[in-house]
Each structure stands twice: as C-alpha cells, then as structure tokens.
Scaffold this active site. Sequence first.
Site, mmCIF file in Angstrom:
data_model
loop_
_atom_site.group_PDB
_atom_site.id
_atom_site.type_symbol
_atom_site.label_atom_id
_atom_site.label_comp_id
_atom_site.label_asym_id
_atom_site.label_seq_id
_atom_site.Cartn_x
_atom_site.Cartn_y
_atom_site.Cartn_z
ATOM 1 N N CYS A 1 6.342 13.429 33.677
ATOM 2 C CA CYS A 1 5.813 14.669 33.107
ATOM 3 C C CYS A 1 6.918 15.706 32.946
ATOM 4 O O CYS A 1 6.723 16.694 32.249
ATOM 5 C CB CYS A 1 4.665 15.216 33.947
ATOM 6 S SG CYS A 1 5.000 15.174 35.700
ATOM 7 N N GLU B 1 -2.949 18.777 35.201
ATOM 8 C CA GLU B 1 -1.561 18.782 34.751
ATOM 9 C C GLU B 1 -1.559 17.954 33.481
ATOM 10 O O GLU B 1 -1.724 16.733 33.529
ATOM 11 C CB GLU B 1 -0.670 18.172 35.831
ATOM 12 C CG GLU B 1 0.797 18.323 35.500
ATOM 13 C CD GLU B 1 1.647 17.406 36.357
ATOM 14 O OE1 GLU B 1 1.478 17.391 37.578
ATOM 15 O OE2 GLU B 1 2.453 16.671 35.760
#
Lengths: 465, 465
Positions: A262, A225
């Site tokens: 994020c 990620e």
Amino acid sequence: MIATTVPDVATAAGTAASAWAATPHHHRARALDGIAAALEDDVTGIVEVAAAETSLGRDRITSELARTTFQLRLFADLVREGAHLRTVVSRADPQAPVAPRPDLRRTLVPIGPVAVFAAGNFPLAFSVAGTDTASALAAGCPVVVKVNPGHPRTSDRVARLVTVALRDAGAPDGVFAIVHGFAAGAELVSHPAISAATFTGSVRGGRALFDLAAARPVPIPFFGELGSLNSLTVTAAAARDRGAEIAADLAASVLLGGGQFCTKPGLVLLPRTPEGARVETELARLVAAAPAVILLDDHVHDGFAASCRALEADDRVRLLAAGGVAAGAATPALYAVEGAPLPDVALEECFGPAVVVASYADDAELLTLAGGLPGALTATVHSQAEDSDLLTRLVATLAPRVGRLVFDQYPTGVAVDPAMQHGGPYPSSTDPRFGSVGTAAIDRFLRPIAYQNAPPSILPRELQN
Amino acid sequence: MIATTVPDVATAAGTAASAWAATPHHHRARALDGIAAALEDDVTGIVEVAAAETSLGRDRITSELARTTFQLRLFADLVREGAHLRTVVSRADPQAPVAPRPDLRRTLVPIGPVAVFAAGNFPLAFSVAGTDTASALAAGCPVVVKVNPGHPRTSDRVARLVTVALRDAGAPDGVFAIVHGFAAGAELVSHPAISAATFTGSVRGGRALFDLAAARPVPIPFFGELGSLNSLTVTAAAARDRGAEIAADLAASVLLGGGQFCTKPGLVLLPRTPEGARVETELARLVAAAPAVILLDDHVHDGFAASCRALEADDRVRLLAAGGVAAGAATPALYAVEGAPLPDVALEECFGPAVVVASYADDAELLTLAGGLPGALTATVHSQAEDSDLLTRLVATLAPRVGRLVFDQYPTGVAVDPAMQHGGPYPSSTDPRFGSVGTAAIDRFLRPIAYQNAPPSILPRELQN
C-alpha cells in the site's frame, strides 16, 4: 474451511464483550503472548500452507510471521504498561474556576466487538492474527475476522491457533472468530453486535463497506485503508547528484513484493532536465529488465491489468518500458506523462508492479503538481541541501495530503513503532485521525469514560488512588 | 444579520487553512486570549442582546459568558503547553527488532476547516465562540459557524468581536466566519473545503447532517451530540436513607434551565417500595409546584409538546403531576411507567421540563431495565454502602452505554476539565470516542503525521531535538 455464520459469531462476540473488557490487563497481555507463542510453535506448518496458497515465497512469509509475533507482543507490553489509557484524575475542587469541580476520573474503555477485514497482501501481519486483531484484542474488544479469499487455509490454520491460545489463556468464549465469504462481509459490518470495523483493500470495496457502516441505525467507526498513490519527488539537484542511486533504489521500492504494498511509490515527479531524463532512462532500463510477476490472486491480477489498460487508453500517457511477459503473470511497467494538471488516471493507485513518471518544467510546476495530489499514506521527497527553500514550500503543500512524509528514503517498509503513522487523508484512509501500524493502532478501539464522584470499589484499577 | 454565502466562506476557510496551521502555537494562543478579552470588554452589550432574544435571563447569560471566556483561555493554555500534540520521537535504530528503524517523529496536525453547528441551549458557551470554535481554532483549523436560529443577533455580535480579535492577532483572512439559515447547514457540511463538522441538537437534524457528511465523495468526521436520556437510578437503600433529599435535588436537576440541558436526567429508576413511592410522591409535589417555563424558541417548544403528547398517548405511561400553565410556556411534567421492558417512548429524550419515573420490583428487574437503556451521555446511580454488590453489577451494565457515570450527584453541570467526557454511545454522540467539553475536545480536530528521516529545518518545532 472453518464454517461459521455471521449471526452466530457476531452475537457470541457481543456476549463476550463485557467479560473480555473486564479481563485484567495483564491477563489480556498474557493471551496475546500466548497467541504469539502458538504461531511460533507452528512456524513450519504456517509457512508451508501460506507459501502453497500465495505467491509470496517462504522467505517473505517467514519474515512476515516474525513481524506478526512481534506485533502481538508489542501490544501485550503496551497493555501491561497501561499508558495507552491516558488516564486523567482531577480531585474535587470546590474553588475551581467557573464552578465547583467534583472528583472526576477519566480512562479509556473498549468500544465493543470489532469486525476485521483481512488484507490480501499480508497473509499474516495484516490478516487473521495481524495488527488489527492484536490491537483490538489488546484494547479489550472481541474480534470477528472476515477472512481474505486469497489465503483461506492459512487463515483457518492461524484461526485455530488463536482460538486455542485464547481458550488456554482463559479468555471468554466468543472473543474471537472468523467468517468466510463475500456476503459475510456486508452482513458482518451491518450486524448490531459489531461496534467498529477495519478494512484493508480497494477503494471500491472499502467505500461500499464504509457506506454500510455509516448507514446503520447505530453508525459505527469504519477504519478503511483504501488506495494510496504515494508520490515521490526528485528535485533537479537530487537528480543531478544522486540520480543513478535514486533510480536503482526507487525501482527496487516499486517492484518490491510485485508492487503489492500500500506504500508503493506510484507517481514519480522528475525534473525536465538532462539529469531528470537520465533518472527516467535508468528507471526504464530497470523496469524493462524486471521479470514478470505472479500477483497475489486473480482479483489482484485483473485489477492490475485494468489499471494498466486505463493508463494506456489516455492520450497523454506513454508506455516507457515493459518488463518480462509470462502466462498468468503481470508485466512490470513504467509510464510517463508531462506537466500539470495530470490526467485523473495518473492520480489513481495502480496496485502492482507499475509506476508513472511525471515531469515538471520548474519549481512552480512541481508545486502545482504537488497541489493536485490526492490524499495518500505517504509522500517522499529526494532533495539536496541547496533545495531548502523549495523543500519548505513542497512540504507545506504535501503535508496536508499525507500521513507520513519521507525524506531521501523510500516509503515501502513501514516500521512498527509508536512514532509511525500509517493512515492519511481519503482515499488512503476513511479516517485520517487513526493508523493501522504500530502501537497507535489501539486508539481506534477505545473510547473515553469519566467517573464522577465514584466510590473507590467501583473505579477501574488504573483510576484508583 | 451578517450576510455571507457558504461557497465564499468555506472557500476562504480552505485558503486560510495552511496559514493558520503554520501559525506558531503561541500566536494561536494569543488570538484565543484576544477573543476572550474582547468578549469580556463587551459583557454589557452581549448580555443585553442575549437576554433580549432568549428566555434564559441575565444571570444565566452572564455566568455562561464567564464559562465561554474560561474555555477560550483554557485552550490557549493547552496550545501554549503543547502536550495535546502527544509527540513521539524514535531515533534511527539499525538494530531494531524485525527491521532497521529510520528516524521517525510523530506529531498532530490540524484536520482542516471545521463547520460548527451552534447549539440553541447555550447561546454563548456552545455557540459562535463556544467550545467547538475554541478547540478547533486552538487545533489550527479555520471555523465556519452555522448560527443557531434561536439567537441570531447574539451570534452576529459575538462573530464581529471574534473577527476583529482574530484580525488584531494577525490571523489570516478567512479563518473565521458565520453563516445563517437552514439551507446553509446542508450546503456547508457538503462543501469540499470543509474537513470536519460538529453539531449539537436533535437526533433527527443531527442524523441528517451526519448522513450528508458520510455520503460526500470525501467523507468527513461528523461529531454530533444528539439526544441523551440520562438515566438516574435510586437503590432501595438510597430511597430509604436519603429519599427526600434525592427528590429535591433531582427535581432541581430536571427543572434547571427549563430542562433544556443535554444532561438533564430524563428517566428515573425507582424501587417499588414504600420509600421509593415516597420519592415519587415528593417529586410529583415539586413538579406540580413548578411554574410554567418559556422555552428557548418555538422549535424547542413544539418539540417538547410533541414529546409529551407521545408519552401521554402510550397506554402504559401515566401523567403523575403537571406544573404551572401559561400562554406560550411549557408545563413541567412527571410521568410514570412500571416494569421492564419500558415502552420506546420512555427511552427517548424529552428535551424540556419533563421526566419519566420507572419503578422496578427488585434488583433483577433493575438490571433488566438498565440493560435496555440506549446510549447516553451519562448515567447516575444513588446508592448506599450496603449496595456494593448491586452497584458493581449495575455499573457493569451501565458503563457500556454511557460516557460518564455519576455517583450520588447529578449529571447537570458539566465541569470543563481534562478528566471530563461529554460524549457517549449513539444516539447521544455520533462518535463516542470523542467529547465536546474540556480540553479533550481538541482531539477531534487533529490527525497524526509522521516525519521519516526529515532534515531538522523541516521539522515542526515540537519535533526538533
């Protein structure tokens, strides 16, 4: 620091793999419950250590610990229930179309030892005993965690609790370990005993590890990620009807946790209307009023400073507002840019308390801007009922670029739920077919196996009659 | 030959992607049914062309066409039914544990244009309109097929039928195309409009394309089915009780289709007992009696010859039997080797009518041999009821190495079924979490997306209340 070497722990994980895979599901579930209980029993100690070595504060650490234990128990329940194995039983059928069919039964089995690269921004929920570790152990995979350098003592403390809880639950030796150090990461992802890897961090670091994973003699799945821009679009009608509220909630979402999520909105698309300008002005006021923030560690601090410098170096980008200044702390910032196409620098994640506002002249320019967005975890749209045609076209443009579409809410705050998708097209994820939040995270660590004409004694329990 | 360029067809596929993704599922299903009907209407023509340019013969071609149309309709039915989308709907819950939950709804969406590298050994079922194309179109992905050089005219003929059937069904322009030529393959897998690739072929060719896919600025999933050894173990009791039958059926499985199946048993583990020796002798007799066989094309012929030379060059490998000899044809061969560890050359796939027999002294040596096997699509065990302890240990050793375990049957003949798994650990597959036969093949081309707090008008049909 817990001192271990990659060859030792990876080899031990490889040796433990078959025993852990063969451990009955309810035993695995009990082990996960045991880890959750052990973390809860040590809540005071964990919060103290984590608060001392991160800038996140006790409240955030405490709530993150609750999320962590919740996740461990969620995967325990999932494994007990067994639906994640998606079993299919097809009895023999001599009359099947095309060709006679033998007895075929399909289930999922663990992929093998998993290397978990812990995140820096969640020292508990995405770290040593976080969702990657919980889902991999639940799947039946041994885990070796590459500790994040931002919270080594928290990592050691949690690792000791995990190790003892697993031993108490009768798990095989070697099923869990941690390693420290930058070099250990590359060594781990290249070790032949490792069968998959997860990573949360920067595009640069993640891509380097992805490349190592793909270049192995036996390539392995790598679930990175990396960076996510997380666009947020405000339609002219939404700016008109809810402009002040959107500005306030958006500023809160951008600045939450120092902008170190994020899913932080990184690019706001605003109409070039008087109401759009008011949203921008209000955002600027809120950012200017925001205090300086101590970021997670020096690495994050330097990265944020570099991102801000890159934005300021671009002729088309203007600094609209800057917040508080303090030694060693990051200054919140709001940048602005006009029209399509956006400069590359405005399309890259800036990890920390900054956001870029891009204005659009009309629906056509908005759709052009949306069509130029990179892959991301999320995209958010704030609209009104009258926007329904525009919304349809906007969603058609955004959907191929993201893993989650958010409407009239904010992307920060990622529910731990089976309906969540936390993963999107590159660079937000290296494989958009999987996610790292919620029960679906276990899918990363399972592979199918079919039993043809097997004697009942050989079949896994879930495939028996 | 249909003349197209990679940039043209890949760009067109990229342009078609959103329209095809938005095409209602039952329209997509009708298009697949239309392709099946078009192939059936042209059965005489297809069989004639395919029989003329391959060595497979009309009966095999005819039955392969039936498998191909069956697969197309299977995916049509799957898409109509919709269970492959594995939707999850979680209503908003302000009281959810850890944090309030927004309305979250998850479905699967197409990954984008897929490059299909057609197989040489199935000119219909794994070629232009084969299972990769059918499952990708069913998922909502445009397809560009890199034609296999072994059957270019069949490929062109089928491609024309597919193109017309898709146009008649109202599918968008660009949703399907083919390209010819070696260079087109590398160009295709590297083209930015391509989002995934499938490949069936050699380890060397597949790994080169895998490496290109992983090295792209935006890496893409690459589903390669490369080489598979497919071990077959016979226990001492099975050799004693069913030796003659096993030898006959095994020889048939090895020689079926000239040994040109990816599931051909390539290594037979036989007990070093008088009964084991009799199985070997009988196998040798059957292989010696087998006629020479014209292989698929010169490339396959040369590869088979090279594999046989490599086996013969190894000091420990003996040629036990050789079948008929004919100009331009391959001679069936049986090789033998004793005890663990096996030489590397005996652990590599030999694509064509050859098999290696390895003898073992006792259960311990059998388990050592099994523990040294590479990743494979299948492993097969022939045993008797009295072997139950050995069988348990053998399965524990074999299961981590394969995608399908076969008991007392043969691995050739891969049922098109939801319970099938046709994919295994590397090098048999580049990603063992997926398979290329049966309905599960569609999973390769779908990725999750979550809708948070979405207005009903925006939700895909399958997520609406």
